[in-house]
Design a protein around this motif. Sequence first.
Motif, mmCIF file in Angstrom:
data_model
loop_
_atom_site.group_PDB
_atom_site.id
_atom_site.type_symbol
_atom_site.label_atom_id
_atom_site.label_comp_id
_atom_site.label_asym_id
_atom_site.label_seq_id
_atom_site.Cartn_x
_atom_site.Cartn_y
_atom_site.Cartn_z
ATOM 1 N N ARG A 105 0.845 -1.196 0.000
ATOM 2 C CA ARG A 105 0.000 0.000 0.000
ATOM 3 C C ARG A 105 0.882 1.248 0.000
ATOM 4 N NH1 ARG A 105 -4.282 -1.912 4.714
ATOM 5 N NH2 ARG A 105 -5.072 -3.753 3.616
ATOM 6 N N GLY A 106 1.700 1.362 -1.049
ATOM 7 C CA GLY A 106 2.549 2.530 -1.176
ATOM 8 C C GLY A 106 3.651 2.527 -0.137
ATOM 9 N N LYS A 107 3.855 3.679 0.499
ATOM 10 C CA LYS A 107 4.956 3.835 1.447
ATOM 11 C C LYS A 107 4.655 3.230 2.808
ATOM 12 C CE LYS A 107 3.359 8.397 2.935
ATOM 13 N NZ LYS A 107 3.701 9.825 3.070
ATOM 14 N N TYR A 108 3.409 2.818 3.040
ATOM 15 C CA TYR A 108 3.023 2.332 4.367
ATOM 16 C C TYR A 108 3.491 0.889 4.567
ATOM 17 C CZ TYR A 108 0.127 6.481 4.323
ATOM 18 O OH TYR A 108 -0.304 7.766 4.245
ATOM 19 N N GLN A 109 3.979 0.624 5.769
ATOM 20 C CA GLN A 109 4.444 -0.713 6.121
ATOM 21 C C GLN A 109 3.523 -1.327 7.169
ATOM 22 O OE1 GLN A 109 8.596 0.006 7.283
ATOM 23 N NE2 GLN A 109 9.215 -0.847 5.320
ATOM 24 N N GLY A 110 3.411 -2.640 7.123
ATOM 25 C CA GLY A 110 2.573 -3.342 8.085
ATOM 26 C C GLY A 110 3.391 -4.331 8.893
ATOM 27 N N TRP A 111 2.857 -4.706 10.052
ATOM 28 C CA TRP A 111 3.538 -5.684 10.894
ATOM 29 C C TRP A 111 3.445 -7.058 10.244
ATOM 30 C CZ3 TRP A 111 6.577 -4.095 14.608
ATOM 31 C CH2 TRP A 111 6.293 -2.923 15.308
ATOM 32 N N VAL A 112 4.536 -7.813 10.321
ATOM 33 C CA VAL A 112 4.548 -9.207 9.876
ATOM 34 C C VAL A 112 5.249 -10.048 10.933
ATOM 35 C CG1 VAL A 112 4.426 -8.748 7.393
ATOM 36 C CG2 VAL A 112 6.660 -8.839 8.526
ATOM 37 N N ILE A 113 4.867 -11.309 11.007
ATOM 38 C CA ILE A 113 5.405 -12.236 12.011
ATOM 39 C C ILE A 113 5.942 -13.463 11.289
ATOM 40 C CG2 ILE A 113 4.785 -13.721 13.972
ATOM 41 C CD1 ILE A 113 2.677 -11.599 14.716
ATOM 42 N N SER A 114 7.136 -13.874 11.637
ATOM 43 C CA SER A 114 7.765 -15.008 10.960
ATOM 44 C C SER A 114 7.120 -16.329 11.375
ATOM 45 C CB SER A 114 9.262 -15.052 11.274
ATOM 46 O OG SER A 114 9.461 -15.394 12.647
ATOM 47 N N HIS A 115 7.337 -17.342 10.553
ATOM 48 C CA HIS A 115 6.789 -18.667 10.871
ATOM 49 C C HIS A 115 7.367 -19.213 12.176
ATOM 50 C CE1 HIS A 115 4.954 -22.550 10.271
ATOM 51 N NE2 HIS A 115 6.121 -23.135 10.363
ATOM 52 N N PRO A 116 8.709 -19.137 12.402
ATOM 53 C CA PRO A 116 9.228 -19.614 13.697
ATOM 54 C C PRO A 116 8.626 -18.872 14.887
ATOM 55 C CG PRO A 116 11.019 -19.385 12.118
ATOM 56 C CD PRO A 116 9.808 -18.774 11.482
ATOM 57 N N GLU A 117 8.380 -17.545 14.740
ATOM 58 C CA GLU A 117 7.794 -16.790 15.839
ATOM 59 C C GLU A 117 6.345 -17.212 16.082
ATOM 60 O OE1 GLU A 117 7.183 -13.839 18.884
ATOM 61 O OE2 GLU A 117 8.791 -15.160 18.183
ATOM 62 N N LEU A 118 5.601 -17.499 15.005
ATOM 63 C CA LEU A 118 4.228 -17.971 15.173
ATOM 64 C C LEU A 118 4.213 -19.285 15.944
ATOM 65 C CD1 LEU A 118 1.197 -17.890 14.631
ATOM 66 C CD2 LEU A 118 1.636 -18.873 12.372
ATOM 67 N N LEU A 119 5.132 -20.181 15.617
ATOM 68 C CA LEU A 119 5.213 -21.446 16.345
ATOM 69 C C LEU A 119 5.568 -21.201 17.812
ATOM 70 C CD1 LEU A 119 7.071 -23.724 13.759
ATOM 71 C CD2 LEU A 119 4.617 -23.622 14.232
ATOM 72 N N ARG A 120 6.473 -20.233 18.049
ATOM 73 C CA ARG A 120 6.852 -19.933 19.429
ATOM 74 C C ARG A 120 5.660 -19.389 20.223
ATOM 75 N NH1 ARG A 120 7.357 -16.545 22.941
ATOM 76 N NH2 ARG A 120 6.567 -14.889 21.572
ATOM 77 N N ILE A 121 4.869 -18.513 19.599
ATOM 78 C CA ILE A 121 3.691 -17.956 20.276
ATOM 79 C C ILE A 121 2.732 -19.077 20.661
ATOM 80 C CG2 ILE A 121 1.674 -16.469 20.000
ATOM 81 C CD1 ILE A 121 3.398 -14.821 17.990
ATOM 82 N N GLN A 122 2.505 -20.003 19.723
ATOM 83 C CA GLN A 122 1.588 -21.114 19.998
ATOM 84 C C GLN A 122 2.110 -22.002 21.123
ATOM 85 O OE1 GLN A 122 1.488 -22.479 15.828
ATOM 86 N NE2 GLN A 122 -0.726 -22.228 15.898
ATOM 87 N N ARG A 123 3.431 -22.117 21.207
ATOM 88 C CA ARG A 123 4.040 -23.016 22.181
ATOM 89 C C ARG A 123 4.232 -22.345 23.546
ATOM 90 N NH1 ARG A 123 7.899 -24.085 19.152
ATOM 91 N NH2 ARG A 123 9.401 -22.586 20.002
ATOM 92 N N GLU A 124 4.648 -21.062 23.549
ATOM 93 C CA GLU A 124 5.073 -20.405 24.791
ATOM 94 C C GLU A 124 4.223 -19.218 25.199
ATOM 95 O OE1 GLU A 124 9.179 -19.387 24.309
ATOM 96 O OE2 GLU A 124 9.722 -21.345 23.473
ATOM 97 N N GLY A 125 3.455 -18.670 24.280
ATOM 98 C CA GLY A 125 2.642 -17.497 24.611
ATOM 99 C C GLY A 125 3.366 -16.194 24.332
ATOM 100 N N LEU A 126 2.868 -15.109 24.904
ATOM 101 C CA LEU A 126 3.407 -13.773 24.639
ATOM 102 C C LEU A 126 4.719 -13.544 25.378
ATOM 103 C CD1 LEU A 126 0.163 -11.612 24.912
ATOM 104 C CD2 LEU A 126 1.171 -12.623 22.864
ATOM 105 N N LEU A 127 5.515 -12.625 24.832
ATOM 106 C CA LEU A 127 6.745 -12.202 25.496
ATOM 107 C C LEU A 127 6.391 -11.320 26.692
ATOM 108 C CD1 LEU A 127 8.781 -11.265 22.306
ATOM 109 C CD2 LEU A 127 9.095 -13.299 23.725
ATOM 110 N N PRO A 128 7.253 -11.236 27.698
ATOM 111 C CA PRO A 128 6.948 -10.396 28.863
ATOM 112 C C PRO A 128 6.885 -8.925 28.475
ATOM 113 C CG PRO A 128 9.203 -11.240 28.955
ATOM 114 C CD PRO A 128 8.528 -11.962 27.837
ATOM 115 N N VAL A 129 6.138 -8.159 29.258
ATOM 116 C CA VAL A 129 6.022 -6.719 29.032
ATOM 117 C C VAL A 129 7.381 -6.069 29.273
ATOM 118 C CG1 VAL A 129 4.904 -4.587 29.769
ATOM 119 C CG2 VAL A 129 3.622 -6.737 29.715
ATOM 120 N N LYS A 130 7.785 -5.216 28.343
ATOM 121 C CA LYS A 130 9.070 -4.550 28.494
ATOM 122 C C LYS A 130 8.972 -3.443 29.541
ATOM 123 C CE LYS A 130 10.580 -5.469 23.756
ATOM 124 N NZ LYS A 130 11.005 -4.878 22.469
ATOM 125 N N GLY A 131 9.987 -3.404 30.381
ATOM 126 C CA GLY A 131 9.981 -2.399 31.423
ATOM 127 C C GLY A 131 10.224 -1.020 30.882
#
Length: 274
Positions: free
Chosen positions: A248-274
């Motif tokens: 969509r032109g100059k606009y960028q969108g968030w993307v998530i890699s396949h290994p990260e998707l597997l990690r989310i399914q296995r381990e859940g969300l990353l901790p909140v950054k301080g």
Amino acid sequence: MIGERLHAFDLSLTEYVLDNVRAHLRDPAFAAYVEEQLDPRTLAYLKALGDDVEPPPLLLSDAELEDLIATFLVGPQELDQAWAPYESLHRRHIDCAADIRDGLAAEYLREWARACARFAEQLESDRVGLSGGIEVVREWVREARRLLRAMGATALLPPPDGTFPTPTCPEPPALPAAEATTGSNGPRNDDALTTTILEIRDLLLHQRTVKDWYSTDEVAQVLGKAEFTVREWCRRGRVGAEKKGSGRGKYQGWVISHPELLRIQREGLLPVKG
């Protein structure tokens, strides 16, 4: 009747959602918040489920489920209470096997089993709140209703696709005659049915495709979450995501890699950054 078992499971999923909400109504703060936020018709049905004589079973439409998700997702965090999994209900998806095999084909039965296993695993996680649980059930309901549409069992769907009542639409209008003839007891239009089945096939093939990168919409579908929830995870660093060109032109969108998707399914969300 074609689709009868799928419809019964759909009704059970609706009850599952409402029972999880009802379980917390003894908390005065929770009850007051629900009274203020929910559509009065949905609230009236929710309360009636606790009466000695319960009302006839209703479905929750997609819009009604969205309303429930938003109620607990955007409200005070302490009111997004823990989701109580009902494991014996999760296993009842097997009862729908005959409907899917007879109404469609064996390949759809295998896909249904995989999807149900994924939904059950998500709902049985220790970290699920009401908003998250309802999101997963909403996706489970969508899968069931997609199959019912493919079978032509539109009478078993809530409005606007069908004529089965919901809390906010207790007397749905009749379907046009052309659509009514495709119901579960009448002849089905072959062209319409073929189109719907091909649509489901394409979706299921898409679900099986392994990609290097997934959009937030694709990740939301896999995890049974709303897309804006996944985008918020990306923005807050709760998942490993990158910004890439979105077409969509100059606009960028968030993307998530396949290994990260597997990690989310296995381990859940990353901790909140301080």
